[in-house]
Design a protein around this motif. Structure first.
Motif, PDB file in Angstrom:
ATOM      1  N   GLY A 158      53.164  42.343  35.428  1.00 41.10           N
ATOM      2  CA  GLY A 158      54.012  41.305  36.113  1.00 41.10           C
ATOM      3  C   GLY A 158      53.267  40.067  36.489  1.00 41.10           C
ATOM      4  N   PRO A 159      53.346  39.940  37.794  1.00 41.40           N
ATOM      5  CA  PRO A 159      52.486  38.774  38.506  1.00 41.40           C
ATOM      6  C   PRO A 159      51.061  38.976  38.328  1.00 41.40           C
ATOM      7  CG  PRO A 159      53.676  40.171  40.329  1.00 41.40           C
ATOM      8  CD  PRO A 159      54.136  40.571  38.963  1.00 41.40           C
ATOM      9  N   ARG A 160      50.563  40.316  38.219  1.00 41.02           N
ATOM     10  CA  ARG A 160      49.107  40.610  38.257  1.00 41.02           C
ATOM     11  C   ARG A 160      48.677  40.110  36.810  1.00 41.02           C
ATOM     12  NH1 ARG A 160      46.593  44.181  41.354  1.00 41.02           N
ATOM     13  NH2 ARG A 160      45.387  45.000  39.669  1.00 41.02           N
ATOM     14  N   ASP A 161      49.324  40.322  35.859  1.00 40.98           N
ATOM     15  CA  ASP A 161      48.971  39.823  34.531  1.00 40.98           C
ATOM     16  C   ASP A 161      49.094  38.438  34.172  1.00 40.98           C
ATOM     17  OD1 ASP A 161      48.603  42.498  33.611  1.00 40.98           O
ATOM     18  OD2 ASP A 161      50.648  42.654  32.756  1.00 40.98           O
ATOM     19  N   LEU A 162      50.090  37.777  34.840  1.00 42.04           N
ATOM     20  CA  LEU A 162      50.150  36.291  35.142  1.00 42.04           C
ATOM     21  C   LEU A 162      49.013  35.403  35.815  1.00 42.04           C
ATOM     22  CD1 LEU A 162      53.933  35.759  35.457  1.00 42.04           C
ATOM     23  CD2 LEU A 162      52.505  34.931  33.421  1.00 42.04           C
ATOM     24  N   ALA A 163      48.535  36.217  36.781  1.00 44.15           N
ATOM     25  CA  ALA A 163      47.485  35.766  37.546  1.00 44.15           C
ATOM     26  C   ALA A 163      46.100  35.961  36.619  1.00 44.15           C
ATOM     27  CB  ALA A 163      47.052  36.761  38.922  1.00 44.15           C
ATOM     28  N   ALA A 164      45.864  36.878  35.895  1.00 43.09           N
ATOM     29  CA  ALA A 164      44.749  37.068  34.908  1.00 43.09           C
ATOM     30  C   ALA A 164      44.878  36.094  34.001  1.00 43.09           C
ATOM     31  CB  ALA A 164      44.603  38.412  34.461  1.00 43.09           C
ATOM     32  N   LEU A 165      46.113  35.638  33.323  1.00 45.66           N
ATOM     33  CA  LEU A 165      46.269  34.605  32.312  1.00 45.66           C
ATOM     34  C   LEU A 165      45.880  33.082  32.834  1.00 45.66           C
ATOM     35  CD1 LEU A 165      49.585  35.847  30.626  1.00 45.66           C
ATOM     36  CD2 LEU A 165      47.331  35.919  29.694  1.00 45.66           C
ATOM     37  N   PHE A 166      46.387  33.074  34.093  1.00 49.81           N
ATOM     38  CA  PHE A 166      46.203  31.784  34.594  1.00 49.81           C
ATOM     39  C   PHE A 166      44.532  31.478  34.900  1.00 49.81           C
ATOM     40  CE2 PHE A 166      46.542  29.271  38.716  1.00 49.81           C
ATOM     41  CZ  PHE A 166      46.531  27.838  37.868  1.00 49.81           C
ATOM     42  N   SER A 167      44.006  32.463  35.438  1.00 53.21           N
ATOM     43  CA  SER A 167      42.722  32.506  35.738  1.00 53.21           C
ATOM     44  C   SER A 167      41.791  32.265  34.452  1.00 53.21           C
ATOM     45  CB  SER A 167      41.957  33.535  36.470  1.00 53.21           C
ATOM     46  OG  SER A 167      40.595  33.545  36.711  1.00 53.21           O
ATOM     47  N   ARG A 168      42.082  33.049  33.445  1.00 49.18           N
ATOM     48  CA  ARG A 168      41.235  32.863  32.185  1.00 49.18           C
ATOM     49  C   ARG A 168      41.766  31.486  31.474  1.00 49.18           C
ATOM     50  NH1 ARG A 168      42.755  39.072  31.465  1.00 49.18           N
ATOM     51  NH2 ARG A 168      40.584  39.773  32.820  1.00 49.18           N
ATOM     52  N   ALA A 169      42.978  31.063  31.606  1.00 53.99           N
ATOM     53  CA  ALA A 169      43.254  29.811  31.171  1.00 53.99           C
ATOM     54  C   ALA A 169      42.636  28.556  31.666  1.00 53.99           C
ATOM     55  CB  ALA A 169      44.773  29.445  31.236  1.00 53.99           C
ATOM     56  N   CYS A 170      42.408  28.868  33.104  1.00 51.25           N
ATOM     57  CA  CYS A 170      41.479  27.838  33.925  1.00 51.25           C
ATOM     58  C   CYS A 170      40.132  27.957  33.617  1.00 51.25           C
ATOM     59  CB  CYS A 170      41.531  28.091  35.275  1.00 51.25           C
ATOM     60  SG  CYS A 170      43.043  27.837  36.089  1.00 51.25           S
ATOM     61  N   ASP A 171      39.622  29.308  33.102  1.00 50.67           N
ATOM     62  CA  ASP A 171      38.242  29.239  32.648  1.00 50.67           C
ATOM     63  C   ASP A 171      38.047  28.482  31.266  1.00 50.67           C
ATOM     64  OD1 ASP A 171      37.402  30.787  34.681  1.00 50.67           O
ATOM     65  OD2 ASP A 171      37.580  32.678  33.678  1.00 50.67           O
ATOM     66  N   ALA A 172      39.163  28.854  30.595  1.00 53.10           N
ATOM     67  CA  ALA A 172      38.828  28.008  29.118  1.00 53.10           C
ATOM     68  C   ALA A 172      39.115  26.464  29.318  1.00 53.10           C
ATOM     69  CB  ALA A 172      40.155  28.527  28.238  1.00 53.10           C
ATOM     70  N   ALA A 173      39.839  25.789  30.049  1.00 55.72           N
ATOM     71  CA  ALA A 173      39.809  24.682  30.212  1.00 55.72           C
ATOM     72  C   ALA A 173      38.605  24.093  31.092  1.00 55.72           C
ATOM     73  CB  ALA A 173      41.307  24.228  31.354  1.00 55.72           C
ATOM     74  N   ALA A 174      38.026  24.962  31.746  1.00 62.44           N
ATOM     75  CA  ALA A 174      36.681  24.374  32.397  1.00 62.44           C
ATOM     76  C   ALA A 174      35.680  24.566  31.113  1.00 62.44           C
ATOM     77  CB  ALA A 174      36.191  25.269  33.296  1.00 62.44           C
ATOM     78  N   MET A 175      35.683  25.239  30.431  1.00 56.87           N
ATOM     79  CA  MET A 175      34.783  25.358  29.416  1.00 56.87           C
ATOM     80  C   MET A 175      34.667  24.256  28.162  1.00 56.87           C
ATOM     81  SD  MET A 175      32.675  27.636  29.959  1.00 56.87           S
ATOM     82  CE  MET A 175      32.876  27.519  31.744  1.00 56.87           C
ATOM     83  N   ALA A 176      36.085  23.796  28.122  1.00 50.47           N
ATOM     84  CA  ALA A 176      36.420  22.674  27.265  1.00 50.47           C
ATOM     85  C   ALA A 176      35.676  21.468  27.528  1.00 50.47           C
ATOM     86  CB  ALA A 176      37.918  22.588  27.114  1.00 50.47           C
ATOM     87  N   VAL A 177      36.037  21.380  28.968  1.00 52.94           N
ATOM     88  CA  VAL A 177      35.506  20.052  29.594  1.00 52.94           C
ATOM     89  C   VAL A 177      33.904  20.174  29.581  1.00 52.94           C
ATOM     90  CG1 VAL A 177      35.089  19.047  31.943  1.00 52.94           C
ATOM     91  CG2 VAL A 177      37.199  19.570  31.347  1.00 52.94           C
ATOM     92  N   LEU A 178      33.373  21.484  29.896  1.00 55.12           N
ATOM     93  CA  LEU A 178      31.840  21.593  29.746  1.00 55.12           C
ATOM     94  C   LEU A 178      31.202  21.262  28.283  1.00 55.12           C
ATOM     95  CD1 LEU A 178      31.684  24.374  32.504  1.00 55.12           C
ATOM     96  CD2 LEU A 178      30.898  22.071  32.883  1.00 55.12           C
TER      97      LEU A 178
END
Length: 227
Positions: free
Chosen positions: A65-85
């Protein structure tokens, strides 16, 4: 036999694609709902419903549930950051500049969904979710260090990521509580403190971590510490 194996592989790939695409849709809905509903099971069910899933399908896709969504959100942010970098050549920057750029890119990715990030940060701060939060910020630090060109495998691998994880977590907190200017000032001070630590290590020799610390950090590195 070979044909059946090929069919099975195709089916697995289709299932994986469906899961990834559906997770992305549910996360999009969750980021919209979280500011008003909190980072909760109720929000997870609502996000699933908004993405066209039944309650049972939501539980199947996101058993945590919310734990899985937290992991998805964090990894989506990581991916977005890598796209910028990806548009920045780390070799053209000094180490402190690479880490600053990485931290700011990761912070910017989270702040693109500030209200949801605030809810998620509060959720991960709960004692029951502390291990998950630690694992996720470790992943973020690892991604930044890899972009920065770090390939260390000794104790430096753990110390660099541990220090950067602390910087990322505290800078996000500063951004959420005191604003952008305060966060950038905090980030610069923390990076300077780390560089001072590295200079001391170079002057006085390697800093050894204890057996328990090394074991815990290695579990984080290889994903054995589960939230």
């Amino acid at each position: 036999m070979g044909r059946m194996s090929d069919d099975a592989k195709s089916s697995d790939a289709e299932t994986g694609d469906w899961a990834a695409e559906t997770e992305a849709r549910v996360l999009t809905e969750a980021l919209t709902l979280a500011p008003s509903q909190g980072w909760t099971w109720r929000m997870a069910y609502a996000a699933g419903a908004a993405a066209g899933l039944s309650a049972g399908e939501t539980e199947l896709l996101l058993p945590g549930g919310p734990r899985d969504l937290a992991a998805l959100f964090s990894r989506a942010c990581d991916a977005a950051a890598m796209a910028v970098l990806a548009d920045i050549d780390p070799g053209s920057l000094k180490i402190r500049q690479r880490i600053r750029q990485g931290a700011l890119a990761r912070l910017g990715a989270a702040m693109a969904h500030e209200a949801a990030a605030r809810r998620c940060a509060g959720f991960l701060a709960l004692p029951a979710n502390a291990a998950l939060g630690l694992r996720l910020v470790w992943e973020s630090a690892d991604a930044i260090w890899r972009w920065a060109g770090d390939r260390s495998t000794d104790e430096n691998h753990y110390s660099k990521r541990g220090l950067l994880a602390g910087i990322l977590a505290s800078t996000l907190l500063m951004r959420l509580t005191a604003g952008e200017a305060a966060a950038q000032t905090h980030l610069d001070r923390r990076i300077e403190a780390v560089m001072t630590f590295e200079r001391l290590k170079a002057r006085f020799g390697r800093v050894h971590v204890g057996a328990w610390t090394a074991g815990a950090l290695s579990r984080l590195r290889y994903g054995l510490l589960r939230g």
